[in-house]
Scaffold this motif. Structure first.
Motif, PDB file in Angstrom:
ATOM      1  N   GLY A  28     -36.133  19.752  36.180  1.00  0.00           N
ATOM      2  CA  GLY A  28     -36.683  20.826  35.871  1.00  0.00           C
ATOM      3  C   GLY A  28     -37.898  21.565  36.606  1.00  0.00           C
ATOM      4  O   GLY A  28     -37.756  22.811  37.039  1.00  0.00           O
ATOM      5  N   LYS A  29     -38.826  20.486  36.722  1.00  0.00           N
ATOM      6  CA  LYS A  29     -39.936  21.051  37.546  1.00  0.00           C
ATOM      7  C   LYS A  29     -39.408  21.333  39.027  1.00  0.00           C
ATOM      8  O   LYS A  29     -40.278  22.282  39.663  1.00  0.00           O
ATOM      9  N   GLN A  30     -38.785  20.576  39.396  1.00  0.00           N
ATOM     10  CA  GLN A  30     -38.273  20.674  40.989  1.00  0.00           C
ATOM     11  C   GLN A  30     -37.501  21.972  41.248  1.00  0.00           C
ATOM     12  O   GLN A  30     -37.730  22.714  42.211  1.00  0.00           O
ATOM     13  N   SER A  31     -37.050  22.459  40.052  1.00  0.00           N
ATOM     14  CA  SER A  31     -36.262  23.428  40.070  1.00  0.00           C
ATOM     15  C   SER A  31     -36.964  24.894  39.601  1.00  0.00           C
ATOM     16  O   SER A  31     -36.250  25.963  39.695  1.00  0.00           O
ATOM     17  N   GLY A  32     -37.922  24.669  39.356  1.00  0.00           N
ATOM     18  CA  GLY A  32     -38.995  25.707  38.906  1.00  0.00           C
ATOM     19  C   GLY A  32     -38.945  26.434  37.541  1.00  0.00           C
ATOM     20  O   GLY A  32     -39.205  27.387  37.252  1.00  0.00           O
ATOM     21  N   MET A  33     -38.117  25.590  36.867  1.00  0.00           N
ATOM     22  CA  MET A  33     -38.048  25.991  35.368  1.00  0.00           C
ATOM     23  C   MET A  33     -39.356  25.802  34.506  1.00  0.00           C
ATOM     24  O   MET A  33     -40.011  25.143  34.763  1.00  0.00           O
ATOM     25  N   ASP A  34     -39.251  26.624  33.466  1.00  0.00           N
ATOM     26  CA  ASP A  34     -40.205  26.696  32.342  1.00  0.00           C
ATOM     27  C   ASP A  34     -39.811  25.563  31.358  1.00  0.00           C
ATOM     28  O   ASP A  34     -38.875  25.935  30.443  1.00  0.00           O
ATOM     29  N   ILE A  35     -40.409  24.559  31.533  1.00  0.00           N
ATOM     30  CA  ILE A  35     -40.067  23.074  30.752  1.00  0.00           C
ATOM     31  C   ILE A  35     -40.165  23.487  29.365  1.00  0.00           C
ATOM     32  O   ILE A  35     -39.268  23.201  28.341  1.00  0.00           O
ATOM     33  N   ASP A  55     -37.340  23.892  24.093  1.00  0.00           N
ATOM     34  CA  ASP A  55     -37.286  24.571  23.252  1.00  0.00           C
ATOM     35  C   ASP A  55     -35.596  25.006  22.520  1.00  0.00           C
ATOM     36  O   ASP A  55     -35.408  24.969  21.648  1.00  0.00           O
ATOM     37  N   VAL A  56     -35.085  25.174  23.624  1.00  0.00           N
ATOM     38  CA  VAL A  56     -33.674  25.624  23.559  1.00  0.00           C
ATOM     39  C   VAL A  56     -32.659  24.198  23.278  1.00  0.00           C
ATOM     40  O   VAL A  56     -32.052  24.110  22.339  1.00  0.00           O
ATOM     41  N   ILE A  57     -32.957  23.175  24.282  1.00  0.00           N
ATOM     42  CA  ILE A  57     -32.062  22.168  24.177  1.00  0.00           C
ATOM     43  C   ILE A  57     -32.424  21.200  23.029  1.00  0.00           C
ATOM     44  O   ILE A  57     -31.400  20.512  22.764  1.00  0.00           O
ATOM     45  N   SER A  58     -33.508  21.244  22.710  1.00  0.00           N
ATOM     46  CA  SER A  58     -33.872  20.174  21.619  1.00  0.00           C
ATOM     47  C   SER A  58     -33.229  20.828  20.231  1.00  0.00           C
ATOM     48  O   SER A  58     -33.277  19.791  19.215  1.00  0.00           O
ATOM     49  N   LYS A  59     -32.658  21.666  20.111  1.00  0.00           N
ATOM     50  CA  LYS A  59     -31.859  22.292  19.037  1.00  0.00           C
ATOM     51  C   LYS A  59     -30.349  21.969  19.461  1.00  0.00           C
ATOM     52  O   LYS A  59     -29.628  22.421  18.373  1.00  0.00           O
ATOM     53  N   GLY A  60     -30.060  21.144  20.180  1.00  0.00           N
ATOM     54  CA  GLY A  60     -28.561  21.085  20.692  1.00  0.00           C
ATOM     55  C   GLY A  60     -28.364  19.496  20.666  1.00  0.00           C
ATOM     56  O   GLY A  60     -29.276  18.678  20.095  1.00  0.00           O
ATOM     57  N   ALA A  63     -28.836  17.224  22.907  1.00  0.00           N
ATOM     58  CA  ALA A  63     -29.756  16.585  23.507  1.00  0.00           C
ATOM     59  C   ALA A  63     -31.013  16.012  22.799  1.00  0.00           C
ATOM     60  O   ALA A  63     -31.665  15.348  23.292  1.00  0.00           O
ATOM     61  N   GLN A  64     -31.082  16.569  21.747  1.00  0.00           N
ATOM     62  CA  GLN A  64     -32.244  16.559  20.800  1.00  0.00           C
ATOM     63  C   GLN A  64     -32.397  15.142  20.648  1.00  0.00           C
ATOM     64  O   GLN A  64     -31.409  14.171  20.622  1.00  0.00           O
ATOM     65  N   SER A  65     -33.514  14.510  20.622  1.00  0.00           N
ATOM     66  CA  SER A  65     -34.142  12.973  20.378  1.00  0.00           C
ATOM     67  C   SER A  65     -35.431  13.104  19.975  1.00  0.00           C
ATOM     68  O   SER A  65     -36.311  13.977  19.904  1.00  0.00           O
ATOM     69  N   TRP A  66     -35.762  11.935  19.201  1.00  0.00           N
ATOM     70  CA  TRP A  66     -37.166  11.697  18.633  1.00  0.00           C
ATOM     71  C   TRP A  66     -38.172  11.960  20.033  1.00  0.00           C
ATOM     72  O   TRP A  66     -39.106  12.392  20.000  1.00  0.00           O
ATOM     73  N   GLN A  67     -37.764  11.208  21.132  1.00  0.00           N
ATOM     74  CA  GLN A  67     -38.628  11.216  22.225  1.00  0.00           C
ATOM     75  C   GLN A  67     -38.729  12.714  22.727  1.00  0.00           C
ATOM     76  O   GLN A  67     -39.838  13.031  23.136  1.00  0.00           O
ATOM     77  N   MET A  68     -37.715  13.466  22.703  1.00  0.00           N
ATOM     78  CA  MET A  68     -37.840  14.599  23.192  1.00  0.00           C
ATOM     79  C   MET A  68     -38.834  15.693  22.453  1.00  0.00           C
ATOM     80  O   MET A  68     -39.489  16.216  22.940  1.00  0.00           O
ATOM     81  N   GLU A  69     -38.531  15.317  21.021  1.00  0.00           N
ATOM     82  CA  GLU A  69     -39.499  16.149  20.177  1.00  0.00           C
ATOM     83  C   GLU A  69     -40.973  15.862  20.126  1.00  0.00           C
ATOM     84  O   GLU A  69     -42.059  16.459  20.079  1.00  0.00           O
ATOM     85  N   ASN A  70     -41.190  14.257  20.507  1.00  0.00           N
ATOM     86  CA  ASN A  70     -42.580  13.954  20.475  1.00  0.00           C
ATOM     87  C   ASN A  70     -43.238  13.678  21.569  1.00  0.00           C
ATOM     88  O   ASN A  70     -44.392  13.386  21.553  1.00  0.00           O
ATOM     89  N   ARG A  71     -42.480  13.666  22.725  1.00  0.00           N
ATOM     90  CA  ARG A  71     -43.084  13.148  23.946  1.00  0.00           C
ATOM     91  C   ARG A  71     -42.947  14.314  25.191  1.00  0.00           C
ATOM     92  O   ARG A  71     -43.793  14.179  26.057  1.00  0.00           O
ATOM     93  N   TYR A  72     -42.203  15.249  25.079  1.00  0.00           N
ATOM     94  CA  TYR A  72     -42.118  16.115  26.305  1.00  0.00           C
ATOM     95  C   TYR A  72     -43.447  16.975  26.694  1.00  0.00           C
ATOM     96  O   TYR A  72     -43.406  17.127  27.883  1.00  0.00           O
ATOM     97  N   LYS A  73     -44.135  17.265  25.492  1.00  0.00           N
ATOM     98  CA  LYS A  73     -45.410  17.865  26.018  1.00  0.00           C
ATOM     99  C   LYS A  73     -46.408  17.335  26.751  1.00  0.00           C
ATOM    100  O   LYS A  73     -46.831  17.624  27.757  1.00  0.00           O
ATOM    101  N   THR A  74     -46.578  15.887  26.324  1.00  0.00           N
ATOM    102  CA  THR A  74     -47.420  15.148  27.125  1.00  0.00           C
ATOM    103  C   THR A  74     -47.093  14.721  28.457  1.00  0.00           C
ATOM    104  O   THR A  74     -47.434  14.506  29.090  1.00  0.00           O
ATOM    105  N   MET A  75     -45.520  14.383  28.634  1.00  0.00           N
ATOM    106  CA  MET A  75     -44.738  14.358  29.834  1.00  0.00           C
ATOM    107  C   MET A  75     -44.998  15.373  30.518  1.00  0.00           C
ATOM    108  O   MET A  75     -45.521  15.179  31.873  1.00  0.00           O
ATOM    109  N   ASN A  76     -45.002  16.532  30.384  1.00  0.00           N
ATOM    110  CA  ASN A  76     -44.930  17.744  30.970  1.00  0.00           C
ATOM    111  C   ASN A  76     -46.540  17.775  31.534  1.00  0.00           C
ATOM    112  O   ASN A  76     -46.648  18.320  32.573  1.00  0.00           O
ATOM    113  N   ALA A  77     -47.524  17.560  30.683  1.00  0.00           N
ATOM    114  CA  ALA A  77     -48.686  17.635  31.086  1.00  0.00           C
ATOM    115  C   ALA A  77     -49.210  16.487  32.018  1.00  0.00           C
ATOM    116  O   ALA A  77     -50.234  16.375  32.417  1.00  0.00           O
TER     117      ALA A  77
END
Length: 288
Positions: free
Chosen positions: A193-200, A205-210, A212-226
């Motif tokens: 996503g970063k390489q493609s210029g997407m708003d992570i 926010d969208v895919i976590s409701k489908g 692809a949702q996981s505990w790791q996504m819910e609890n780690r994506y913000k710190t990973m993105n940062a």
């Protein structure tokens, strides 16, 4: 209320023992580094023991959460090990993530000595331990589990007997296999996503409701993105766990190509200086 001992006051054991005391149990603690046990007693009360055997003497239940098979063997079967002092009819509950082989070995030793043994590794990480919300996977005998389960619930949200001795450890291995694959997939998705210029933030926010949702996504994506990894379940610990998984896979014939690959990726993170980074640091390897 029971008389309980807790052996090992690391990032998991320290709060687990605290929850036992908060529930009204009579708690004795032991830690290899005595200063840590002294600190725990100064904060929580209870009693400090200088050896595992001293901690185990006269207890109804003895809990342990140490580093690996060797540490576990030392606190149980060592010169001043807990098994030398366990009362007949008592129960030893091991929360260490260790091999299924040592679980079976210790169960046999406990049975021969007249007390119960459960292998009971946990999932939920440091946050789960701090909040008393761990999930406990248990191997052993039904009667022993029924004695220990109400006390285990002092620091757990769920505890289930999954089979014979060693079954708890095998379940934890399955847990770690799942986590390894999910974290690598999440790392690749964020990197892509970063390489493609997407708003992570927006995408997650969208895919976590489908699906692809996981505990790791819910609890780690913000710190990973940062790019923040200085917390959480350390890469060193994950590699220890995956080493146990891969050894068991070689023994039982399971094919674990993804697990072996992610283990290699974690070795690269270690080489980058990330031994104590959170497991979500797989992203850092992609962004080097």
């Amino acid at each position: 209320m029971v008389k309980a001992a807790f052996l090992g006051l690391g990032v998991m054991g320290y709060p687990m023992a605290r929850h036992l005391k908060a529930k009204g149990h009579d708690v004795t603690v032991y830690n290899r580094t005595t200063a840590k046990a002294e600190k725990w007693v100064s904060e929580q009360g209870g009693r400090l023991a200088k050896t595992p055997a001293e901690a185990a003497a006269g207890q109804d239940i003895v809990f342990a959460c140490v580093g690996n098979d060797d540490d576990l063997r030392q606190v149980t079967l060592g010169e001043a090990g807990a098994f030398k002092a366990m009362a007949k009819g008592a129960v030893f509950v091991d929360h260490t993530t260790a091999s299924a082989g040592i679980a079976r070995e210790l169960h046999a030793a406990a049975t021969a000595a007249g007390f119960g043994f459960l292998d009971a590794p946990v999932s939920g990480g440091q946050a789960g331990a701090e909040n008393g919300q761990l999930t406990v996977m248990v191997g052993g005998d039904q009667a022993t589990f029924e004695i220990a389960q109400p006390v285990i619930m002092s620091f757990a949200k769920a505890a289930r007997l999954l089979g014979d001795p060693g079954a708890g450890q095998l379940a934890k291995m399955m847990n770690q296999i799942c986590i390894a694959g999910v974290v690598q997939g999440l790392a690749e998705a964020i990197h892509f996503g970063k390489q493609s210029g997407m708003d992570i933030e927006a995408v997650i926010d969208v895919i976590s409701k489908g699906a692809a949702q996981s505990w790791q996504m819910e609890n780690r994506y913000k710190t990973m993105n940062a790019g923040k990894f200085d917390f959480g379940f350390a890469v060193d610990w994950m590699r220890k766990d995956l080493g146990i998984v891969l050894e068991e896979g070689r023994a039982n014939g399971a094919k674990l190509p993804l697990t072996a690959l992610v283990d290699q990726f974690y070795a690269e993170v270690q080489a980058m200086g990330g031994k104590r980074w959170d497991t979500s640091s797989l992203l850092a390897r992609l962004e080097r």
